[in-house]
Design a protein around this motif. Sequence first.
Motif, PDB file in Angstrom:
ATOM      1  N   PHE A 240      -6.187  -0.818  -9.109  1.00  0.00           N
ATOM      2  CA  PHE A 240      -6.675  -1.886  -9.986  1.00  0.00           C
ATOM      3  C   PHE A 240      -5.543  -2.817 -10.396  1.00  0.00           C
ATOM      4  O   PHE A 240      -5.718  -4.042 -10.469  1.00  0.00           O
ATOM      5  N   GLU A 241      -4.369  -2.245 -10.637  1.00  0.00           N
ATOM      6  CA  GLU A 241      -3.206  -3.056 -11.003  1.00  0.00           C
ATOM      7  C   GLU A 241      -2.840  -4.028  -9.888  1.00  0.00           C
ATOM      8  O   GLU A 241      -2.617  -5.210 -10.129  1.00  0.00           O
ATOM      9  N   ASN A 246      -2.218  -8.354 -11.465  1.00  0.00           N
ATOM     10  CA  ASN A 246      -0.976  -9.108 -11.279  1.00  0.00           C
ATOM     11  C   ASN A 246      -1.054  -9.994 -10.054  1.00  0.00           C
ATOM     12  O   ASN A 246      -1.928  -9.832  -9.198  1.00  0.00           O
ATOM     13  N   SER A 247      -0.133 -10.943  -9.993  1.00  0.00           N
ATOM     14  CA  SER A 247      -0.064 -11.890  -8.878  1.00  0.00           C
ATOM     15  C   SER A 247       1.161 -11.644  -8.010  1.00  0.00           C
ATOM     16  O   SER A 247       1.649 -12.565  -7.350  1.00  0.00           O
ATOM     17  N   VAL A 248       1.677 -10.423  -8.019  1.00  0.00           N
ATOM     18  CA  VAL A 248       2.866 -10.095  -7.243  1.00  0.00           C
ATOM     19  C   VAL A 248       2.577 -10.265  -5.758  1.00  0.00           C
ATOM     20  O   VAL A 248       1.533  -9.830  -5.264  1.00  0.00           O
ATOM     21  N   ARG A 249       3.492 -10.892  -5.070  1.00  0.00           N
ATOM     22  CA  ARG A 249       3.329 -11.098  -3.631  1.00  0.00           C
ATOM     23  C   ARG A 249       3.837  -9.896  -2.843  1.00  0.00           C
ATOM     24  O   ARG A 249       4.427  -8.973  -3.395  1.00  0.00           O
ATOM     25  N   ARG A 250       3.613  -9.972  -1.540  1.00  0.00           N
ATOM     26  CA  ARG A 250       4.112  -8.927  -0.658  1.00  0.00           C
ATOM     27  C   ARG A 250       5.633  -8.832  -0.774  1.00  0.00           C
ATOM     28  O   ARG A 250       6.327  -9.840  -0.808  1.00  0.00           O
ATOM     29  N   MET A 308       5.850   9.661   4.804  1.00  0.00           N
ATOM     30  CA  MET A 308       4.598   9.187   4.212  1.00  0.00           C
ATOM     31  C   MET A 308       4.826   7.968   3.330  1.00  0.00           C
ATOM     32  O   MET A 308       3.941   7.119   3.181  1.00  0.00           O
ATOM     33  N   GLY A 309       6.023   7.852   2.772  1.00  0.00           N
ATOM     34  CA  GLY A 309       6.333   6.711   1.922  1.00  0.00           C
ATOM     35  C   GLY A 309       6.162   5.377   2.623  1.00  0.00           C
ATOM     36  O   GLY A 309       5.430   4.504   2.138  1.00  0.00           O
ATOM     37  N   PRO A 310       6.818   5.141   3.784  1.00  0.00           N
ATOM     38  CA  PRO A 310       6.605   3.881   4.499  1.00  0.00           C
ATOM     39  C   PRO A 310       5.162   3.650   4.922  1.00  0.00           C
ATOM     40  O   PRO A 310       4.691   2.517   4.942  1.00  0.00           O
ATOM     41  N   ALA A 311       4.432   4.736   5.262  1.00  0.00           N
ATOM     42  CA  ALA A 311       3.030   4.579   5.643  1.00  0.00           C
ATOM     43  C   ALA A 311       2.201   4.074   4.461  1.00  0.00           C
ATOM     44  O   ALA A 311       1.377   3.159   4.595  1.00  0.00           O
ATOM     45  N   VAL A 312       2.417   4.660   3.287  1.00  0.00           N
ATOM     46  CA  VAL A 312       1.691   4.214   2.094  1.00  0.00           C
ATOM     47  C   VAL A 312       2.138   2.818   1.698  1.00  0.00           C
ATOM     48  O   VAL A 312       1.333   1.994   1.242  1.00  0.00           O
ATOM     49  N   PHE A 313       3.419   2.524   1.876  1.00  0.00           N
ATOM     50  CA  PHE A 313       3.915   1.169   1.589  1.00  0.00           C
ATOM     51  C   PHE A 313       3.223   0.143   2.482  1.00  0.00           C
ATOM     52  O   PHE A 313       2.881  -0.958   2.022  1.00  0.00           O
ATOM     53  N   SER A 314       3.012   0.478   3.745  1.00  0.00           N
ATOM     54  CA  SER A 314       2.311  -0.438   4.646  1.00  0.00           C
ATOM     55  C   SER A 314       0.876  -0.673   4.181  1.00  0.00           C
ATOM     56  O   SER A 314       0.373  -1.797   4.222  1.00  0.00           O
ATOM     57  N   PHE A 315       0.217   0.393   3.731  1.00  0.00           N
ATOM     58  CA  PHE A 315      -1.127   0.266   3.172  1.00  0.00           C
ATOM     59  C   PHE A 315      -1.116  -0.641   1.945  1.00  0.00           C
ATOM     60  O   PHE A 315      -1.965  -1.531   1.797  1.00  0.00           O
ATOM     61  N   TYR A 317       1.139  -2.908   1.198  1.00  0.00           N
ATOM     62  CA  TYR A 317       1.505  -4.249   1.648  1.00  0.00           C
ATOM     63  C   TYR A 317       0.275  -4.999   2.171  1.00  0.00           C
ATOM     64  O   TYR A 317       0.082  -6.181   1.901  1.00  0.00           O
ATOM     65  N   GLY A 318      -0.569  -4.276   2.921  1.00  0.00           N
ATOM     66  CA  GLY A 318      -1.786  -4.892   3.433  1.00  0.00           C
ATOM     67  C   GLY A 318      -2.773  -5.226   2.331  1.00  0.00           C
ATOM     68  O   GLY A 318      -3.439  -6.269   2.374  1.00  0.00           O
ATOM     69  N   LEU A 319      -2.888  -4.362   1.316  1.00  0.00           N
ATOM     70  CA  LEU A 319      -3.783  -4.655   0.197  1.00  0.00           C
ATOM     71  C   LEU A 319      -3.338  -5.911  -0.548  1.00  0.00           C
ATOM     72  O   LEU A 319      -4.172  -6.748  -0.922  1.00  0.00           O
ATOM     73  N   ILE A 320      -2.037  -6.040  -0.769  1.00  0.00           N
ATOM     74  CA  ILE A 320      -1.538  -7.231  -1.463  1.00  0.00           C
ATOM     75  C   ILE A 320      -1.814  -8.476  -0.625  1.00  0.00           C
ATOM     76  O   ILE A 320      -2.211  -9.520  -1.157  1.00  0.00           O
ATOM     77  N   GLY A 321      -1.615  -8.385   0.697  1.00  0.00           N
ATOM     78  CA  GLY A 321      -1.925  -9.523   1.559  1.00  0.00           C
ATOM     79  C   GLY A 321      -3.392  -9.890   1.520  1.00  0.00           C
ATOM     80  O   GLY A 321      -3.752 -11.079   1.507  1.00  0.00           O
ATOM     81  N   MET A 322      -4.266  -8.882   1.489  1.00  0.00           N
ATOM     82  CA  MET A 322      -5.701  -9.157   1.391  1.00  0.00           C
ATOM     83  C   MET A 322      -6.036  -9.847   0.074  1.00  0.00           C
ATOM     84  O   MET A 322      -6.814 -10.797   0.039  1.00  0.00           O
TER      85      MET A 322
END
Length: 376
Positions: A240-241, A246-250, A308-315, A317-322
């Motif tokens: 939700f955050e 927030n408007s934080v970018r990738r 698992m950290g980079p994998a979750v970070f990629s997820f 990152y994609g949510l923020i882009g969406m």
Amino acid sequence: MSATAERTPLLEGRQGLPTPNGSYVQDPPIFLRVCHSPWSFMNQEALVYTRAGILAYLTVLEGMLIHYEIDYRKDEQDYSPWRIIFQFSSISFGLLWLYHLVVFCWSFTHLYYPDVDKDDHRWKYRVLAKMSPPAQTMRSRKRFLFSLFYTIAHVFAFMNVIIYWTILVPNGHGHLPKGGEQGGNEGGGDKGGGGNATAVMAPFGNNTGGSVEDIFTSGPWFPRFCILSLWGMSGLIAFFEMMVLNSVRRQVPVRSHIFWLMFALSLYLVWAAIGSILTGHYPFFWMNREEMGKTEIVSAYAAGFVLMGPAVFSFMYGLIGMRENLTQNQHGEHQPQPQPEPEPENQGGFNPRHIAENMIHGAREQVQNITGRGPA
């Protein structure tokens, strides 16, 4: 920036923040982007009240979780109250709580006290100055450091939920409640009584726990509430955050975020190993070589935990882009979008080439104004 602009959503666009006359101002830093929702339905007052509610919930929940860990799980194997500070769930929850404390203070002062006199030494203004967002300087590394903290806090929250429901629970290490009559209080049942059917919490590291269905149907409400809050609601709050509040970018630079994220996860494994020596309790069952049988299996789990950290970070990152794409469509932006810039060479996001180009362009304009000659 005007008071009106400070109370409206930060519209997405790599060029910066659009103003009513169509021009662009300098892109606001991450400190201000956490103080603005990208959605028009979430004005500044609603954002501050929402953040206050989340912070109050997390603060009350923190005390409840400590009570649950100490009183409801004290009969488990290898129990020690000091094990709490070594558990990954405790650390991830603490980081999430700290993040929401910081962004609530920034959002509150940004809305109600945007021009705090930091030279005023009265206690009220000294407190407000501490609660205000940091100074906005282009060369400051605070931008990158807070972006990294934002990333680690949310990646840890997601990992905490994923590991619990996909690894710990299926392997019988989720200390879920199990239904049945109170025959023996293995892990802290309902101390207040209240009927024959109470939940018996399975000992940590014992594969005799209840099923996932029992968490919604069996036993007293308190253990079930704590489990669902710590390993469920925390992930929903993080989601939700990112998507609403927030408007934080990738995050950029990507490589630096991934490197320090993996370093933080590796550092946690060292901390967990220290905790297992001091308390005799392993935060994760796969860290126990005697239970796993081989050192290679423990190493494989540890490597998977870090990766698992980079994998979750990629997820993430994609949510923020969406979310960026959705908010661009919401505000009807039709500004041409430039091609993505290459990642800055240093970790703080400072690009010397852009600074040099701006200086050359400014000098050229000054020469034209002095000589009265336009461009050829």
